[in-house]
Design a protein around this motif. Structure first.
Motif, PDB file in Angstrom:
ATOM      1  N   PRO A  20       0.821  -1.209   0.000  1.00  0.00           N
ATOM      2  CA  PRO A  20       0.000   0.000   0.000  1.00  0.00           C
ATOM      3  C   PRO A  20       0.852   1.255   0.000  1.00  0.00           C
ATOM      4  N   ALA A  21       0.437   2.249  -0.752  1.00  0.00           N
ATOM      5  CA  ALA A  21       1.149   3.527  -0.775  1.00  0.00           C
ATOM      6  C   ALA A  21       0.780   4.309   0.473  1.00  0.00           C
ATOM      7  N   VAL A  22       1.754   4.950   1.071  1.00  0.00           N
ATOM      8  CA  VAL A  22       1.518   5.718   2.290  1.00  0.00           C
ATOM      9  C   VAL A  22       1.922   7.162   2.043  1.00  0.00           C
ATOM     10  N   ALA A  23       1.142   7.895   1.305  1.00  0.00           N
ATOM     11  CA  ALA A  23       1.301   9.336   1.079  1.00  0.00           C
ATOM     12  C   ALA A  23       2.739   9.802   1.098  1.00  0.00           C
ATOM     13  N   GLY A  24       3.598   9.119   0.363  1.00  0.00           N
ATOM     14  CA  GLY A  24       4.995   9.526   0.286  1.00  0.00           C
ATOM     15  C   GLY A  24       5.713   9.457   1.620  1.00  0.00           C
ATOM     16  N   ASP A  25       5.202   8.644   2.527  1.00  0.00           N
ATOM     17  CA  ASP A  25       5.770   8.503   3.868  1.00  0.00           C
ATOM     18  C   ASP A  25       5.804   9.822   4.623  1.00  0.00           C
ATOM     19  N   CYS A  26       4.981  10.752   4.247  1.00  0.00           N
ATOM     20  CA  CYS A  26       4.870  12.039   4.947  1.00  0.00           C
ATOM     21  C   CYS A  26       4.181  11.784   6.285  1.00  0.00           C
ATOM     22  N   LEU A  27       4.718  12.355   7.341  1.00  0.00           N
ATOM     23  CA  LEU A  27       4.142  12.203   8.680  1.00  0.00           C
ATOM     24  C   LEU A  27       3.773  13.560   9.266  1.00  0.00           C
ATOM     25  N   ARG A  50       1.238  20.724  19.683  1.00  0.00           N
ATOM     26  CA  ARG A  50       0.661  21.193  18.421  1.00  0.00           C
ATOM     27  C   ARG A  50       0.975  20.129  17.379  1.00  0.00           C
ATOM     28  N   ILE A  51      -0.055  19.569  16.749  1.00  0.00           N
ATOM     29  CA  ILE A  51       0.114  18.533  15.731  1.00  0.00           C
ATOM     30  C   ILE A  51      -0.198  19.167  14.377  1.00  0.00           C
ATOM     31  N   GLU A  52       0.806  19.219  13.517  1.00  0.00           N
ATOM     32  CA  GLU A  52       0.664  19.843  12.202  1.00  0.00           C
ATOM     33  C   GLU A  52       0.745  18.763  11.125  1.00  0.00           C
ATOM     34  N   ASN A  53      -0.079  18.904  10.097  1.00  0.00           N
ATOM     35  CA  ASN A  53      -0.062  17.963   8.982  1.00  0.00           C
ATOM     36  C   ASN A  53       0.458  18.672   7.722  1.00  0.00           C
ATOM     37  N   PRO A  54       1.764  18.527   7.427  1.00  0.00           N
ATOM     38  CA  PRO A  54       2.322  19.152   6.229  1.00  0.00           C
ATOM     39  C   PRO A  54       2.090  18.324   4.961  1.00  0.00           C
ATOM     40  N   CYS A  55       1.417  17.201   5.106  1.00  0.00           N
ATOM     41  CA  CYS A  55       1.227  16.254   4.003  1.00  0.00           C
ATOM     42  C   CYS A  55       0.066  16.675   3.095  1.00  0.00           C
ATOM     43  N   SER A  56      -0.003  16.051   1.925  1.00  0.00           N
ATOM     44  CA  SER A  56      -1.075  16.368   0.977  1.00  0.00           C
ATOM     45  C   SER A  56      -2.334  15.548   1.226  1.00  0.00           C
ATOM     46  N   SER A  57      -2.261  14.576   2.131  1.00  0.00           N
ATOM     47  CA  SER A  57      -3.442  13.781   2.452  1.00  0.00           C
ATOM     48  C   SER A  57      -3.790  13.951   3.934  1.00  0.00           C
ATOM     49  N   PRO A  58      -5.050  13.714   4.283  1.00  0.00           N
ATOM     50  CA  PRO A  58      -5.459  13.872   5.678  1.00  0.00           C
ATOM     51  C   PRO A  58      -4.748  12.864   6.580  1.00  0.00           C
ATOM     52  N   ALA A  59      -4.614  13.219   7.837  1.00  0.00           N
ATOM     53  CA  ALA A  59      -4.063  12.319   8.844  1.00  0.00           C
ATOM     54  C   ALA A  59      -5.031  12.300  10.017  1.00  0.00           C
ATOM     55  N   ALA A  60      -4.935  11.269  10.840  1.00  0.00           N
ATOM     56  CA  ALA A  60      -5.776  11.212  12.038  1.00  0.00           C
ATOM     57  C   ALA A  60      -5.033  10.457  13.125  1.00  0.00           C
ATOM     58  N   VAL A  61      -5.074  11.004  14.322  1.00  0.00           N
ATOM     59  CA  VAL A  61      -4.537  10.315  15.495  1.00  0.00           C
ATOM     60  C   VAL A  61      -5.690   9.521  16.080  1.00  0.00           C
ATOM     61  N   VAL A  62      -5.478   8.220  16.274  1.00  0.00           N
ATOM     62  CA  VAL A  62      -6.544   7.353  16.781  1.00  0.00           C
ATOM     63  C   VAL A  62      -6.191   6.722  18.130  1.00  0.00           C
TER      64      VAL A  62
END
Length: 147
Positions: A20-27, A50-62
């Motif tokens: 599976p592709a993981v958004a360019g491994d952007c964290l 402060r949690i920042e998402n510099p990636c092009s896809s959404p992220a979520a902390v679960v």
């Protein structure tokens, strides 16, 4: 294409297609991570950052975990009819290019059952669990007040 080229490339192509592709491994990035030290020893503490998402896809902390605490969970404090109420949060979405603040009186990490007393200035790791299965270890500093 000759047969030797196909048999050389095929295993790699099959692996790439099944991984599976993981958004360019952007964290997401975490800044200003700290734990509020209560004025007296208590069975729970709170973590902020402060949690920042510099990636092009959404992220979520679960979820979250730490070797320093028996349990770590996401919580939110809200004022309802003049009463401060806390509730657990199952998912903390962070949109692309946006940030979420964990701060006193709002979203925060609830840190239950420290295995040993923590003093101001000490650092401990809390690992944030992301919805895509990845983990993000973050170093938190114990403080008496916000940085």
């Amino acid at each position: 294409m000759n047969r030797s080229v196909v048999t050389t490339l095929l295993p790699g192509l099959l692996f790439a297609a099944s991984t599976p592709a993981v958004a360019g491994d952007c964290l997401p990035k975490v800044e200003g991570a700290w734990i509020r030290m209560p004025p007296v020893a208590m069975p729970m503490m709170a973590g902020f950052a402060r949690i920042e998402n510099p990636c092009s896809s959404p992220a979520a902390v679960v979820g979250a975990e730490s070797l320093a605490f028996a349990d770590v969970s996401l919580h939110e404090t809200r004022q309802e009819a003049g009463i401060s109420r806390m509730r657990e949060v199952e998912r903390l979405p962070v949109a692309p290019g946006k940030a979420v603040e964990l701060k006193p009186g709002g979203l925060h990490l609830m840190l239950h059952g420290p295995y040993q007393p923590l003093a101001a200035g000490e650092k401990t790791v809390i690992t944030l669990k992301l919805a895509d299965g990845r983990a993000l270890p973050v170093q938190f500093e114990v403080r008496k007040s916000a940085p």
